[in-house]
Design an enzyme around this catalytic site. Structure first.
Site, PDB file in Angstrom:
ATOM      1  N   ASN A  10       0.879  -1.152   0.000  1.00 48.89           N
ATOM      2  CA  ASN A  10       0.000   0.000   0.000  1.00 48.89           C
ATOM      3  C   ASN A  10       0.925   1.212   0.000  1.00 48.89           C
ATOM      4  OD1 ASN A  10      -1.689   2.084   0.904  1.00 48.89           O
ATOM      5  ND2 ASN A  10      -1.819   1.274   2.996  1.00 48.89           N
ATOM      6  N   LYS A  12       0.144   4.221   0.414  1.00 51.39           N
ATOM      7  CA  LYS A  12      -0.375   5.264   1.315  1.00 51.39           C
ATOM      8  C   LYS A  12      -0.338   6.636   0.619  1.00 51.39           C
ATOM      9  CE  LYS A  12       0.908   2.470   5.239  1.00 51.39           C
ATOM     10  NZ  LYS A  12       1.220   2.385   6.652  1.00 51.39           N
ATOM     11  N   HIS A  98      -8.526   0.034   5.917  1.00 50.34           N
ATOM     12  CA  HIS A  98      -7.143   0.112   6.380  1.00 50.34           C
ATOM     13  C   HIS A  98      -7.120   0.789   7.766  1.00 50.34           C
ATOM     14  CE1 HIS A  98      -2.977   1.448   6.826  1.00 50.34           C
ATOM     15  NE2 HIS A  98      -2.695   0.359   6.130  1.00 50.34           N
ATOM     16  N   GLU A 100      -5.423   3.074   8.973  1.00 49.64           N
ATOM     17  CA  GLU A 100      -5.382   4.544   8.981  1.00 49.64           C
ATOM     18  C   GLU A 100      -6.752   5.135   8.630  1.00 49.64           C
ATOM     19  OE1 GLU A 100      -1.899   4.705   6.508  1.00 49.64           O
ATOM     20  OE2 GLU A 100      -0.796   3.776   8.144  1.00 49.64           O
ATOM     21  N   GLU A 170      -3.586  -6.570  10.169  1.00 51.66           N
ATOM     22  CA  GLU A 170      -2.566  -5.568  10.483  1.00 51.66           C
ATOM     23  C   GLU A 170      -2.841  -5.016  11.885  1.00 51.66           C
ATOM     24  OE1 GLU A 170      -0.760  -3.565   6.848  1.00 51.66           O
ATOM     25  OE2 GLU A 170      -2.806  -2.821   6.883  1.00 51.66           O
ATOM     26  N   GLY A 176       3.667   1.157  10.748  1.00 49.55           N
ATOM     27  CA  GLY A 176       4.287   2.463  10.569  1.00 49.55           C
ATOM     28  C   GLY A 176       5.556   2.681  11.362  1.00 49.55           C
ATOM     29  N   SER A 216       4.890  -3.452   9.793  1.00 47.56           N
ATOM     30  CA  SER A 216       6.359  -3.505   9.953  1.00 47.56           C
ATOM     31  C   SER A 216       6.987  -4.786   9.403  1.00 47.56           C
ATOM     32  CB  SER A 216       6.759  -3.309  11.417  1.00 47.56           C
ATOM     33  OG  SER A 216       6.437  -2.006  11.838  1.00 47.56           O
TER      34      SER A 216
HETATM   35  O1  LIG Z   1       0.017  -0.293   6.750  1.00 52.25           O
HETATM   36  C1  LIG Z   1       0.730  -1.102   6.207  1.00 52.25           C
HETATM   37  C2  LIG Z   1       0.346  -1.680   4.910  1.00 52.25           C
HETATM   38  O2  LIG Z   1      -0.946  -1.291   4.597  1.00 52.25           O
HETATM   39  C3  LIG Z   1       2.011  -1.543   6.806  1.00 52.25           C
HETATM   40  O3  LIG Z   1       2.883  -0.471   6.845  1.00 52.25           O
HETATM   41  P1  LIG Z   1       4.389  -0.680   7.364  1.00 52.25           P
HETATM   42  O4  LIG Z   1       4.897  -1.950   6.719  1.00 52.25           O
HETATM   43  O5  LIG Z   1       5.123   0.526   6.923  1.00 52.25           O
HETATM   44  O6  LIG Z   1       4.313  -0.829   8.863  1.00 52.25           O
END
Ligand SMILES: O=C(CO)COP(=O)(O)O
Length: 260
Positions: A10, A12, A98, A100, A170, A176, A216
């Site tokens: 993703n 983002k 997601h 976020e 997740e 993040g 991560s």
């Molecule tokens: O949110 C994520 C994928 O959608 C994971 O992000 P990170 O791998 O940067 O922690």
């Protein structure tokens, strides 16, 4: 390989149109020799990059998705993107819920359910993201949270639609720059909870639903994650945003899976 492995990223709110296109081209070029019977690869760019993205790569190598979608086809929904607009781009996939979206923009399970149903009704592969917060984990209610997110998120979805569904687990606390990577044992335990719940919802069709781990993921934990029996793929953020790094991560995970 005795099962297909899923690798997705993703993007983002990162990468311009130009950066997205060159990333996609490089990623396809790098990974072309890997049989798509063994892996499915997908990238979820920003909305503004999508129309350039869909024409920039051979989609038999890479599936492209949107980061969110409105449940209505049209209407007075300023700032939203409708399923018809995404269909116009011939996108493969839509990501719903997601972390976020849920935790920065306040989306609730009920809305994710409307979006999941709209996405499936329009024939998109639909990736539902779920995960507990740190507080919920500390209360010891992660399984209950995951089951709730799945049962509400997929409410009203038929067994026939199961082959269009993917789930990404997740944990919110693992995502993040400030994320704490989950242990592979913990991730496997939660993936088992998810798989059991999917079986309750979709019966034997649930075997077709890939469940990816995200949060991560990096070269230090990708192998330990992918060898877990209930983890079908890796959904990666930061560690996948350079095409060379993502290619290496995919190969590293595939090797570990084959040698397990
Ligand atoms: O949110 C994520 C994928 O959608 C994971 O992000 P990170 O791998 O940067 O922690």
């Amino acid at each position: 390989m005795d099962k297909k492995l899923y690798f997705g990223t993703n993007l983002k709110m990162y990468k311009t149109i130009e950066e997205t296109v060159s990333y996609l081209k490089k990623l396809v070029e790098n990974t072309k020799d890997i049989s798509r019977d063994e892996i499915e690869l997908f990238v979820i760019p920003s909305y503004t990059s999508l129309s350039a993205a869909v024409t920039s790569v051979d989609r038999s190598f890479i599936k492209l998705g949107a980061q969110n979608m409105c449940w209505e086809d049209q209407g007075q929904f300023t700032g939203e993107i409708s399923p018809l607009m995404l269909k116009e781009l011939a996108l493969d996939m839509v990501m719903i819920g997601h972390s976020e979206r849920r935790h920065v923009f306040g989306e609730k399970d009920r809305e994710e359910n409307l979006k999941v149903k709209a996405s499936l009704a329009h024939g998109f592969d639909t990736l539902l993201c779920i995960g507990e917060t740190l507080e919920e984990k500390e209360y010891g209610i992660s399984p209950e949270i995951l089951r709730t997110q799945l049962k509400v998120g997929f409410h009203g979805v038929s067994r026939e639609q199961a082959d269009k569904i993917k789930v990404a687990y997740e944990p919110v606390w693992s995502i993040g720059v400030n994320g704490i990577p989950a242990s592979a044992e913990y991730a496997e335990e939660m993936h088992k909870v998810i798989k059991n719940c999917l079986e309750e919802l979709f019966g034997e069709k649930s075997a077709e639903i890939p469940v990816l781990y995200g949060g991560s993921v990096n070269p230090g934990n990708a192998e330990a994650m992918i060898v877990q029996p209930s983890i079908d793929g890796l959904f990666t953020g930061r560690a996948a945003w350079q095409a060379d790094d993502f290619d290496k991560l995919i190969r590293q995970a595939m090797n570990a899976y084959e040698k397990r």
